[in-house]
Design an enzyme around this catalytic site. Structure first.
Site, mmCIF file in Angstrom:
data_model
loop_
_atom_site.group_PDB
_atom_site.id
_atom_site.type_symbol
_atom_site.label_atom_id
_atom_site.label_comp_id
_atom_site.label_asym_id
_atom_site.label_seq_id
_atom_site.Cartn_x
_atom_site.Cartn_y
_atom_site.Cartn_z
ATOM 1 N N CYS A 2 19.942 -22.013 -32.436
ATOM 2 C CA CYS A 2 18.978 -22.880 -33.089
ATOM 3 C C CYS A 2 20.014 -23.578 -34.217
ATOM 4 C CB CYS A 2 18.128 -21.977 -33.941
ATOM 5 S SG CYS A 2 17.185 -20.908 -33.241
ATOM 6 N N ARG A 27 23.016 -25.722 -29.267
ATOM 7 C CA ARG A 27 22.886 -24.459 -30.107
ATOM 8 C C ARG A 27 21.599 -23.735 -29.614
ATOM 9 N NH1 ARG A 27 26.775 -23.126 -33.734
ATOM 10 N NH2 ARG A 27 25.145 -21.686 -34.404
ATOM 11 N N TRP A 73 15.903 -21.973 -30.074
ATOM 12 C CA TRP A 73 16.058 -21.016 -29.260
ATOM 13 C C TRP A 73 15.276 -19.691 -29.421
ATOM 14 C CZ3 TRP A 73 18.157 -15.918 -28.367
ATOM 15 C CH2 TRP A 73 18.418 -15.587 -26.872
ATOM 16 N N ASN A 99 17.217 -20.699 -39.298
ATOM 17 C CA ASN A 99 17.809 -20.021 -38.216
ATOM 18 C C ASN A 99 18.107 -18.825 -38.513
ATOM 19 O OD1 ASN A 99 18.458 -22.562 -37.029
ATOM 20 N ND2 ASN A 99 20.526 -22.621 -37.511
ATOM 21 N N GLY A 100 18.015 -17.684 -37.409
ATOM 22 C CA GLY A 100 18.302 -16.271 -37.791
ATOM 23 C C GLY A 100 17.027 -15.540 -37.639
ATOM 24 N N GLU A 489 35.274 -12.770 -15.199
ATOM 25 C CA GLU A 489 35.084 -13.871 -15.681
ATOM 26 C C GLU A 489 34.603 -15.016 -14.827
ATOM 27 O OE1 GLU A 489 34.475 -15.613 -18.453
ATOM 28 O OE2 GLU A 489 35.108 -17.339 -17.770
ATOM 29 N N LYS A 493 30.983 -16.952 -15.340
ATOM 30 C CA LYS A 493 30.915 -18.453 -15.164
ATOM 31 C C LYS A 493 30.155 -19.000 -14.117
ATOM 32 C CE LYS A 493 32.381 -19.593 -18.100
ATOM 33 N NZ LYS A 493 33.222 -19.203 -19.030
ATOM 34 N N GLU A 496 26.530 -18.161 -14.771
ATOM 35 C CA GLU A 496 25.822 -18.937 -16.215
ATOM 36 C C GLU A 496 25.378 -20.242 -15.646
ATOM 37 O OE1 GLU A 496 27.919 -18.795 -20.530
ATOM 38 O OE2 GLU A 496 29.252 -19.019 -18.692
ATOM 39 N N HIS A 512 32.859 2.129 -1.713
ATOM 40 C CA HIS A 512 31.975 2.961 -2.046
ATOM 41 C C HIS A 512 30.522 2.397 -2.315
ATOM 42 C CE1 HIS A 512 35.695 5.415 -2.619
ATOM 43 N NE2 HIS A 512 36.219 4.442 -2.958
ATOM 44 N N LYS A 612 24.563 -21.510 -27.214
ATOM 45 C CA LYS A 612 25.972 -21.468 -27.445
ATOM 46 C C LYS A 612 26.618 -20.249 -28.182
ATOM 47 C CE LYS A 612 30.431 -22.892 -27.147
ATOM 48 N NZ LYS A 612 31.181 -22.354 -26.029
HETATM 49 C C1 AGP Z 1 30.917 -17.915 -22.168
HETATM 50 O O1 AGP Z 1 31.102 -18.807 -21.114
HETATM 51 C C2 AGP Z 1 29.505 -17.357 -22.556
HETATM 52 N N1 AGP Z 1 28.649 -18.520 -22.767
HETATM 53 C C3 AGP Z 1 29.516 -16.216 -23.361
HETATM 54 O O2 AGP Z 1 29.505 -15.165 -22.501
HETATM 55 C C4 AGP Z 1 30.400 -16.225 -24.699
HETATM 56 O O3 AGP Z 1 31.886 -16.119 -24.158
HETATM 57 C C5 AGP Z 1 30.046 -15.067 -25.645
HETATM 58 O O4 AGP Z 1 28.562 -15.391 -25.803
HETATM 59 C C6 AGP Z 1 30.668 -14.949 -26.748
HETATM 60 O O5 AGP Z 1 30.673 -16.060 -27.578
HETATM 61 P P1 AGP Z 1 31.770 -16.075 -28.767
HETATM 62 O O6 AGP Z 1 33.209 -16.252 -28.163
HETATM 63 O O7 AGP Z 1 31.304 -17.203 -29.609
HETATM 64 O O8 AGP Z 1 31.951 -14.795 -29.654
#
Ligand code: AGP
Length: 617
Positions: A2, A27, A73, A99-100, A489, A493, A496, A512, A612
């Site tokens: 947000c 956001r 969000w 926000n929150g 990772e 990616k 995502e 396994h 984000k």
């Molecule tokens: C990364 O591509 C992701 N969007 C997500 O996993 C991110 O790394 C995670 O939410 C942690 O965010 P931060 O590094 O701001 O704490």
């Protein structure tokens, strides 16, 4: 998660608010809205969907020189017009953006409903508008403070009221709130990104602080409860605005089609920035002053525990492996979101490390607080200067990646790895890591920015592979030991932003169970560095090939894939020191994910359901 904007001054607020919301859309982007306070009172426009839809649908004469806006969000209630912010009271004179999360919203909603208030949304925020409206205090500040005194949870809020047409009242508790000082005008935002085009003179509110913002300036205060009836008093604080050093263009995608693309390509320069001044070539060690630990204290560390979420957790796993290998200290990484729920044992001689790009991720922040509550020492690897985690930790390493806007993190992760590498070398050099090994690794680190550029320079070749992978509904990413967090990772990616089901597995574990899923329709991306496991890795790839599974192998030139050379696609990355391999193996996986998503026509920077910074549990 947000975004909030606000404006008060001599210009029409709506265009400025829309511009600010566009800057904050990463956001949260399921709905957006704004409220302006003009001659005819408060006017609100809000709807589910993107900021551009809101702008397109805005009435021509939406006038007013005071306003607040929000991009959402969803947490409480789905993304609908009614649930979009701002929320108003029944008279329509109060408007609130938030926000929150208000934890006791359900109880407050019931109480308001019992009192005859008709609630029109499913949100927690709406209660704030009604509580402000129902307060009988003399000032908007006191009314807002009284409302907030009823609320449990986290908030960054901005409030306007038709009866107080010269001000915006803002407050912060766990969710950032920044005031930007202009010339005869003032701005409010939850993120610098929304402000920097207008001003770089800013004040960050502290948790528990409120502020009154008028066209000429701002004043800040803390709230004190003065009696059992919920009345409050305000005690002035001396918060001043200061200049932030930031290049406003870092919040523009420039000639790139997305922030992710821009941020990927920035990696060589940003990698140099995190290493700058921190490599001691003479003694073959890292020089991390911000740790607030001298050599004796570094030596006393018996264990390292790394905490982060999502990709930050996976890089934490890479970091733990580096620390174990170079410093021979037991080290592991854990998802910060799980940590505090198992009543963790906090040990005095353990170094706790919180890793976060935003410095706002609530799960990581709460893990830091759990450690500190139990007397542990925790450092942060954080990108956003002055963020909540950066402020709370006992020491740390700033990542100097610059603003990262794309939801899919790239340059911040690379810099996390490099920060871990420097930490591992420094921890190693106060133990048994030899000076020659130290120098070897420092030389390796110095070469990384150029090597990252080399991989990124092969974007076209990688794009072709990506387009092919994007055709599969399901994929595996596999690796072993150092290569496994790389695979995790890479899969993260890929899923995502491409929305393909990408599953990471240890190569050794395939037989396994998951080998049952391998078929010509299920490609595997295998991480095969030229290390002590290369032969075993290649043998496992034969098991995949024998079941018809298409292979893309991320490896080093010279690794002999045997008869797989005929069928597998290989992506060779430059050789580094073995310990540092994971980061160069990761870079092509970013490019694969990006081009897969691009070929599928997805919104790269705003993947569905994500935002984000995850500031809610
Ligand atoms: C990364 O591509 C992701 N969007 C997500 O996993 C991110 O790394 C995670 O939410 C942690 O965010 P931060 O590094 O701001 O704490």
């Amino acid at each position: 998660m947000c975004g909030i904007v606000g404006y008060i001054g001599g210009q029409q607020a709506a265009p400025l608010l829309l511009e600010g919301l566009t800057r904050l859309e990463h956001r949260g982007y399921d709905s957006a809205g704004l409220a302006v306070l003009g001659p005819s009172g408060v006017r609100v426009a809000k709807q589910a969907g993107r900021v551009r839809d809101l702008g397109d649908g805005l009435p021509k004469r939406f006038t007013g020189k005071i306003g607040i806006g929000h991009t959402r969000w969803a947490t409480h209630g789905p993304a609908t017009d009614a649930n979009a912010h701002p929320h108003t009271d029944e008279s329509g004179r109060v408007a609130v953006v938030h926000n929150g999360i208000i934890d006791n919203a359900a109880a407050l909603r019931l109480e308001l409903a019992d009192a005859g208030v008709e609630l029109v949304s499913d949100t927690d925020t709406e209660v704030l508008a009604h509580l402000v409206a129902r307060s009988t205090a003399d000032t908007l500040e006191a009314r807002t403070a009284e409302a907030l005194a009823r609320v449990e949870g986290t908030y960054g809020i901005a409030v306007t009221h038709a009866d107080f047409p010269d001000r915006i009242v803002v407050a912060r508790n766990g969710s950032p709130l920044i005031i930007g000082v202009g010339k005869n005008e003032m701005h409010v935002a939850s993120d610098l990104a929304a402000l920097v085009r207008y001003t770089t003179t800013v004040a960050h509110l502290a948790d528990g602080e409120m502020a009154t913002v008028t066209a000429d300036g701002f004043s800040t205060y803390l709230v004190r409860t003065i009696d059992g009836a919920g009345h409050v008093g305000l005690a002035a604080t001396d918060r001043r605005a200061s200049e932030v050093e930031i290049d406003p263009s870092s919040y523009d995608a420039g000639e790139h089609d997305s922030f992710m693309h821009k941020e990927m390509l920035e990696q060589p320069a940003r990698a140099e920035a995190v290493l700058r001044g921190r490599l001691d070539e003479k003694f073959g060690t890292g020089h991390l002053g911000g740790l607030n630990l001298d050599a004796r204290e570094l030596r006393a560390i018996k264990r390292v525990k790394i905490l982060g979420c999502g990709s930050a957790y996976y890089v934490g796993q890479m970091g733990a492996a580096l620390i174990e290998e170079l410093a021979r200290i037991p080290a592991d990484a854990e998802a910060a979101s799980e940590f505090r729920y198992r009543n963790p044992i906090i040990e005095p001689d353990t170094l706790y490390v919180a890793v976060s790009q935003s410095g706002e991720t609530i799960d990581t922040l709460l893990a830091v607080q759990e450690i500190q509550r139990k007397g542990g020492f925790v450092i942060g690897l954080v990108n956003v200067v002055g963020s909540a985690i950066a402020r709370e930790v006992d020491g740390g390493i700033y990542l100097h990646a610059g603003p990262e806007v794309a939801v899919a993190s790239t340059k911040a992760l690379t810099n996390m790895f490099l920060a871990f590498a420097m930490l591992a070398v420094q921890l190693g050099r106060v133990r048994d890591l030899s000076i020659s090994d130290g120098r070897r690794l420092i030389a390796g680190l110095n070469a990384i920015p150029g090597q990252v550029a080399e991989v990124l320079g092969r974007e076209e070749e990688l794009a072709e592979v990506a387009r092919e992978l994007a055709g599969a509904e399901n994929l595996f990413f596999v690796g072993r030991v150092r290569g496994f967090p790389v695979a995790r990772e890479g899969a993260q990616k890929f899923k995502e932003i491409s929305y393909r089901h990408a599953e990471a597995y240890q190569t050794s574990e395939l037989k396994h169970g998951p080998l049952a899923l391998i078929s010509p329709e299920v490609p595997t991306v295998a991480i095969v560095p030229d290390d002590e496991l290369v032969e075993r890795n290649v043998a496992a790839l034969h098991e995949i090939a024998a079941r018809g599974g298409p292979l893309t192998v991320v490896t080093h030139a010279g690794v002999d894939l045997g008869d797989l050379e005929r069928t597998a696609r290989r992506i060779d990355v430059p050789r580094s020191e073995r310990e540092l391999d994971p980061i160069l193996l990761t870079i092509p996986l970013q490019v694969l994910a990006y081009h897969a998503a691009l070929s599928l026509g997805h919104d790269i920077d705003k993947p569905r359901n994500l935002a984000k910074s995850v500031t809610v549990e």
